[in-house]
Motif scaffolding. Sequence first.
Motif, PDB file in Angstrom:
ATOM      1  N   ALA A  32      11.385  12.092  -8.801  1.00 23.80           N
ATOM      2  CA  ALA A  32      12.525  11.219  -8.524  1.00 23.80           C
ATOM      3  C   ALA A  32      13.074  10.622  -9.819  1.00 23.80           C
ATOM      4  N   PRO A  33      14.360  10.259  -9.837  1.00 24.53           N
ATOM      5  CA  PRO A  33      14.932   9.580 -11.012  1.00 24.53           C
ATOM      6  C   PRO A  33      14.232   8.246 -11.249  1.00 24.53           C
ATOM      7  N   PRO A  34      14.230   7.772 -12.494  1.00 24.44           N
ATOM      8  CA  PRO A  34      13.593   6.478 -12.773  1.00 24.44           C
ATOM      9  C   PRO A  34      14.347   5.339 -12.094  1.00 24.44           C
ATOM     10  N   LEU A  35      13.638   4.243 -11.842  1.00 22.59           N
ATOM     11  CA  LEU A  35      14.284   3.076 -11.257  1.00 22.59           C
ATOM     12  C   LEU A  35      15.300   2.480 -12.216  1.00 22.59           C
TER      13      LEU A  35
ATOM     14  N   PRO B 114      19.848   4.303  -5.284  1.00 20.75           N
ATOM     15  CA  PRO B 114      19.809   3.165  -6.212  1.00 20.75           C
ATOM     16  C   PRO B 114      20.840   2.079  -5.923  1.00 20.75           C
ATOM     17  N   LYS B 115      22.001   2.452  -5.395  1.00 20.89           N
ATOM     18  CA  LYS B 115      23.031   1.450  -5.121  1.00 20.89           C
ATOM     19  C   LYS B 115      22.715   0.610  -3.889  1.00 20.89           C
ATOM     20  N   GLU B 116      21.716   1.038  -3.113  1.00 20.92           N
ATOM     21  CA  GLU B 116      21.376   0.332  -1.882  1.00 20.92           C
ATOM     22  C   GLU B 116      20.185  -0.611  -2.048  1.00 20.92           C
TER      23      GLU B 116
ATOM     24  N   SER C 259       0.830  -1.203   0.000  1.00 22.60           N
ATOM     25  CA  SER C 259       0.000   0.000   0.000  1.00 22.60           C
ATOM     26  C   SER C 259       0.873   1.264   0.000  1.00 22.60           C
ATOM     27  N   TYR C 260       0.707   2.141   1.002  1.00 30.03           N
ATOM     28  CA  TYR C 260       1.539   3.349   1.090  1.00 30.03           C
ATOM     29  C   TYR C 260       3.019   2.994   1.198  1.00 30.03           C
ATOM     30  N   GLY C 261       3.328   1.845   1.790  1.00 27.82           N
ATOM     31  CA  GLY C 261       4.716   1.415   1.883  1.00 27.82           C
ATOM     32  C   GLY C 261       5.363   1.237   0.525  1.00 27.82           C
ATOM     33  N   GLY C 262       4.555   0.930  -0.498  1.00 27.75           N
ATOM     34  CA  GLY C 262       5.089   0.800  -1.849  1.00 27.75           C
ATOM     35  C   GLY C 262       5.618   2.111  -2.388  1.00 27.75           C
ATOM     36  N   LEU C 263       4.944   3.194  -2.042  1.00 31.37           N
ATOM     37  CA  LEU C 263       5.412   4.511  -2.454  1.00 31.37           C
ATOM     38  C   LEU C 263       6.767   4.806  -1.807  1.00 31.37           C
ATOM     39  N   ILE C 264       6.904   4.400  -0.549  1.00 33.90           N
ATOM     40  CA  ILE C 264       8.142   4.633   0.187  1.00 33.90           C
ATOM     41  C   ILE C 264       9.294   3.844  -0.416  1.00 33.90           C
ATOM     42  N   VAL C 265       9.083   2.546  -0.698  1.00 34.95           N
ATOM     43  CA  VAL C 265      10.199   1.740  -1.204  1.00 34.95           C
ATOM     44  C   VAL C 265      10.591   2.158  -2.618  1.00 34.95           C
ATOM     45  N   ARG C 266       9.638   2.590  -3.418  1.00 31.66           N
ATOM     46  CA  ARG C 266       9.988   3.083  -4.757  1.00 31.66           C
ATOM     47  C   ARG C 266      10.841   4.345  -4.660  1.00 31.66           C
ATOM     48  N   LEU C 267      10.446   5.257  -3.776  1.00 33.74           N
ATOM     49  CA  LEU C 267      11.213   6.487  -3.623  1.00 33.74           C
ATOM     50  C   LEU C 267      12.593   6.197  -3.038  1.00 33.74           C
TER      51      LEU C 267
END
Length: 314
Positions: A218-221, A157-159, A143-151
């Motif tokens: 934010a930059p793309p994944l 990105p290296k992490e 849910s909202y956690g998905g927005l957090i992990v994407r950001l």
Amino acid sequence: MKRPSLLDLLLLVVVPLVDSLGVAVAHAAENDNYAGLVDIGGGRKMYLKCSGRGSPTVVLVGGLRASADDWSISDKSKPTVFSKIAKFTRVCACDRPGTPVGEKPSRSDPVPQPTTAKDAVADLHALLRVAGEAGPYVLVGHSYGGLIVRLYASTYPKEVSGLVLIDVLSEGLQDAETPEQWAIQRKLIEGDVRESVALYPALERIDVDRSFDQIRAAPPLRSIPLVVLSADRPWGPQVPSMMAAGKLAADIPPDFGYVTDAAQKKAQERLAKLVPNEKHITNTNSGHEIHKEQPQTVIDAIREVVEAVRSGKR
């Protein structure tokens, strides 16, 4: 030569002991089960729970007002996500500020509300760093956690080596609705928490519009293993009975669940195109809380991403 005093001798023993204890606490999660408060700086502490061994470490990020314990709950004695992931790799979950634990307040120190996804990313980054949890991580968001992990994955990105998105909230939902529809949707997302806030002023609330702006900027994944799981139980037929039971505000249009279903379908399809070679699981036999209703489906998806990371697949 001056003989050392008793105080000098004590300091020689105590100071290294305290330092070693600090290192042990900071890195306890590397080898053992850990559950407790971690000082993330700025006079704040956050609750972190970790278990298991292995790499990559899986970090579970719950939805709005969901504590770390949300990943240790399942329906009808089914296996829980947290305990099963710990059997094949390291897994961690935390309490964001304002996420209640049952009837009790969050174990993490309070912050001014509402917050944004960017705030949550900064907290999670500090928490994992101070706790000594080594990345790169497989991030799992509901849910909202998905927005957090994407950001998080776009910011660091290296992490991040892989993602699992569980019926997540995204900017695609807003984009698929008219401004008038979104005003209703935002009200549903935020929920009517006036009574709860009166009892617990530090309760987590989010500025969803600002959070969407942050992910858009934010930059793309980068290309990493990604699995998207989408609920397949429609919300539309449930709204009238939920209104009758007082679970939804009386001014919500009775057919609005169908608006949400159509918009969410478009949003989930868009998420499945974030990176090449992603996997989109739509046959979940579940409502929104797939990790509780069908935990094995989520466990299998996480294992798939972990194994892809271990084998070096993209």
